[in-house]
Design an enzyme around this catalytic site. Structure first.
Site, short mmCIF file in Angstrom:
data_model
loop_
_atom_site.label_atom_id
_atom_site.label_comp_id
_atom_site.label_asym_id
_atom_site.label_seq_id
_atom_site.Cartn_x
_atom_site.Cartn_y
_atom_site.Cartn_z
NE ARG A 1 60.92 54.93 74.84
CZ ARG A 1 59.94 54.24 73.99
NH1 ARG A 1 60.21 53.13 73.78
NH2 ARG A 1 58.77 54.72 73.72
CD GLU B 1 54.95 51.07 68.85
OE1 GLU B 1 54.05 50.52 69.31
OE2 GLU B 1 55.97 50.68 68.76
CG ASN C 1 59.28 52.07 69.50
OD1 ASN C 1 60.22 52.87 69.82
ND2 ASN C 1 58.11 52.14 70.19
CE1 TYR D 1 60.12 45.11 69.27
CE2 TYR D 1 58.99 47.14 68.59
CZ TYR D 1 59.43 46.33 69.46
OH TYR D 1 59.34 46.70 70.96
CD GLU E 1 58.98 49.97 72.31
OE1 GLU E 1 58.38 48.90 71.74
OE2 GLU E 1 58.34 50.73 72.93
C1 GBH Z 1 55.73 48.04 70.87
O1 GBH Z 1 54.56 47.98 69.67
C2 GBH Z 1 55.39 48.73 72.12
O2 GBH Z 1 55.74 50.10 72.10
C3 GBH Z 1 55.56 47.76 73.07
O3 GBH Z 1 54.77 48.41 74.37
C4 GBH Z 1 55.46 46.41 72.81
O4 GBH Z 1 55.25 45.73 74.19
C5 GBH Z 1 56.51 46.01 71.96
O5 GBH Z 1 56.27 46.77 71.05
C6 GBH Z 1 56.17 44.47 71.56
O6 GBH Z 1 54.98 44.36 71.07
O7 GBH Z 1 50.67 43.07 61.89
O8 GBH Z 1 48.63 44.31 62.11
O9 GBH Z 1 49.27 42.32 63.64
C7 GBH Z 1 55.10 47.09 68.60
C8 GBH Z 1 54.30 47.49 67.73
C9 GBH Z 1 53.25 45.35 67.51
C10 GBH Z 1 52.78 47.04 66.17
C11 GBH Z 1 52.11 44.54 66.90
C12 GBH Z 1 51.67 46.39 65.09
C13 GBH Z 1 50.65 44.33 65.11
C14 GBH Z 1 50.50 44.42 64.04
N1 GBH Z 1 53.51 46.49 67.19
N2 GBH Z 1 51.56 45.31 65.83
S1 GBH Z 1 49.56 43.52 62.77
#
Ligand code: GBH
Length: 505
Positions: free
Chosen positions: A95, A185, A327, A329, A397
């Site tokens: 991807r 996202e 996605n 995490y 992701e």
């Molecule tokens: C993804 O986003 C992205 O699609 C990607 O580009 C990125 O590199 C990867 O993940 C790793 O970060 O708890 O309010 O501080 C992840 C999505 C990352 C969503 C961080 C919310 C902070 C939330 N997020 N984030 S907070």
């Protein structure tokens, strides 16, 4: 005789149950990346400027290490090495995203860049030569700056710009690309970019930024989907979906109040994007819409800060996706009354007005927001499966960050991937129609506001070297083993530091 029949029936059932201890042969294992995070070549050939070029060049202080994606991993020149790594891992799929301003330097579709199209053709053809299925995201956060100057996602023209861009992309690459993702996202695009200062264009328009963006993004998605469906799918035969970030938001306690708080949090975080597309009734989520409408009235706004869809728009958007890209995490526990932050009023967070809690025993990654939350993939996907009537899912992701100093022995990443993939098996066992899993990321890359300080790669990238040398971490060997055996062996220890390409791949 009866006993024999019983025993053989038992064997059949056990076999069925055990089947999901392995991943199906046609399950798509891949890795994911995004254009601005890896490509470099920010002004190569006739590429136009995008919002990350502009922000990192004019406001370098907003990036933790004052870095940018001007060169990144230089995939623009190293794409063959990228595909070699995909072969080393034995990936089924890869991807990646397209840079809008590399393909349309003017943002608008009057002029298509030959050099930009040639780059992506080379990348795609190189993958196909080795049987690696491309999964292509049209938009992973790098809007042409000119379109931003015109209002970006807050402009009512946005859906039209996106449809025209999508048409160019389907025309150029659709003969070979069969998996399309419109947006990566939406929450991060709209909330972090328009409603806050966590992503370009850092507008911080807290009252309506997120919501205006949300409506236009959803309409833009639907226009691209319908164009694909009407004009391209009949001959090209692919699928078109959207990727939404769905971290699990469960209740802190099982009190009525916390259960409701978690539901509202889910509606705000991903529901405003998922509900219009995947729910039976369409439109923005009911309870959350009511909350924003009520608060808006109290705050003196002439209409709700969350703009409603017209009846016609609602019908146009409803069902406009072939799959649900997730996605995923981590997770948060949601409380109605405790652990609240200090958010600006009015804002999406003030509208939601709940607290979030993370248990101290959840192992932390290098990124402040990322913890290993038990069973979170299972919790998130079974929830979506039930709520939206069992759509097709891809995990687009999932991954783990470390600091560079932590080196090649990335055991915490390995533990995370094993836990996540066990949760994937649980989903398959529960009947969730999950067809693929993309690990974030193939290699270290520009981690947005964190610059190069947080590393998500299965391969380490030496950003100081001219070649942007890529070296596999231990997790790369473990992931390779999982893909080739279609199973998770908790004891597998790679006995070499040298990657190889398996025959036939
Ligand atoms: C993804 O986003 C992205 O699609 C990607 O580009 C990125 O590199 C990867 O993940 C790793 O970060 O708890 O309010 O501080 C992840 C999505 C990352 C969503 C961080 C919310 C902070 C939330 N997020 N984030 S907070």
């Amino acid at each position: 005789m009866k006993l024999l029949i019983f025993i053989s029936l038992l064997a059949v059932f056990c076999d069925a149950a055990l089947r999901h201890d392995r991943f199906p042969d046609d399950f798509l294992f891949g890795t994911a990346t995004a254009s601005y995070q890896i490509e470099g070549g920010w002004n190569a050939d006739d590429k136009g400027e995008n919002i990350w070029d502009r922000m990192t060049h004019t406001r370098p202080e907003v990036i933790k290490d004052r870095s940018n994606g001007d060169d990144a991993a230089d995939t623009y020149n190293n794409y063959k090495r990228d595909v070699e790594m995909m072969r080393e891992l034995g990936l089924d799929a890869y991807r990646f995203s397209l840079s809008w301003s590399r393909i349309l330097p003017n943002g608008l579709a009057n002029k298509v860049s030959e050099a930009g199209v040639a780059f992506y053709n080379n990348y795609i053809n190189e993958m196909l030569a080795y049987n690696i299925t491309p999964m292509v995201t049209l938009y992973h956060w790098d809007l042409p700056q000119k379109l931003q100057d015109l209002g970006g996602f807050a402009s009512p023209y946005f859906p039209e710009w996106f449809e025209n861009y999508a048409k160019v992309v389907f025309t150029q690459f659709g003969d070979r690309v069969k998996y399309w993702i419109t947006f990566n996202e939406p929450r991060e695009i709209c909330y972090q970019g328009y409603g806050y200062v966590e992503k370009a264009p850092i507008l911080n328009i807290t009252d309506v930024g997120t919501y205006y963006c949300a409506k236009n993004l959803v309409l833009g998605h639907a226009r691209a989907y319908h164009v694909y469906n009407d004009l391209f799918k009949p001959t090209q035969g692919g699928e078109c979906g959207i990727t939404i970030s769905v971290n699990w938001m469960g209740p802190l306690t099982d009190s009525e109040e916390d259960l409701y708080a978690a539901e509202i949090k889910r509606q705000a975080d991903w529901g405003i994007f998922a509900e219009p597309i995947f729910s039976e009734q369409g439109g923005f989520p009911k309870e959350f819409s009511e909350i924003v409408a009520k608060k808006s009235a109290e705050q003196g706004y002439p209409s709700s800060r969350l703009p409603a869809f017209t009846e016609e728009e609602r019908e146009y958007v409803r069902g406009a996706s072939d799959f649900f890209g997730v996605n995923h995490y981590t997770a948060n526990l949601i409380s109605a009354n405790e652990y609240k932050g200090n958010w600006p009023v009015p804002s999406m967070y003030a509208d939601v007005d709940v607290g979030t809690y993370v248990p101290p025993e959840w192992v932390p990654a290098a990124s402040s927001w990322l913890k290993l939350a038990p069973n979170s993939i299972f919790n998130a996907l079974t929830h979506l499966h039930n709520r939206y009537n069992g759509p097709v899912f891809y995990i687009t992701e999932n991954g783990w960050s470390q600091l560079l100093e932590e080196g090649y022995e990335d055991d915490s990443r390995i533990a995370y991937y094993r836990a996540a993939l066990n949760s994937v098996l649980d989903c398959l066992h529960a009947g969730v129609d999950l067809r693929g899993y993309m690990a974030w990321s193939l290699m270290d890359n520009f981690e947005w506001m964190q610059g190069y300080t947080e590393r998500f790669g299965l391969y380490e990238v030496d950003f100081t070297s001219p070649q942007k040398t890529r070296t596999p971490r231990k997790s790369a060997f473990v992931y390779k083993h999982i893909i080739s055996t279609r199973a998770i062996d908790p004891d597998y220890e790679p006995d070499t530091r040298t990657m190889w390409i398996d025959e036939g791949h």
